[in-house]
Design a protein around this motif. Structure first.
Motif: not given
Length: 62
Positions: A29-31, A4-6, A34-36
């Motif tokens: 996009a989450t990579d 899951s993403d953030h 960097q999870g932000g």
């Protein structure tokens, strides 16, 4: 179970690799963030900001 993403929603995007469309690269996009929620992207000396909204949309600004 899918990663899951953030925001806890399932993330079934591949991080880097070919997409299903004409061999174009696909980036998560989450990579990139960097999870932000924010990342900076440079192009031809210009810096752009990529933002993931609470609604899960992407905004790219200069």
């Amino acid at each position: 179970m899918l990663p899951s993403d953030h925001d806890g929603k399932p993330n079934n995007e591949r991080s880097v690799g070919p997409s299903d469309k004409a061999g174009l690269p696909l980036y998560s996009a989450t990579d990139l963030t960097q999870g932000g929620d924010l990342a900076q992207i440079s192009l031809a000396g210009q810096v752009y900001t990529l933002r993931i909204t609470r609604a899960g949309k992407l905004i790219l600004t200069k």
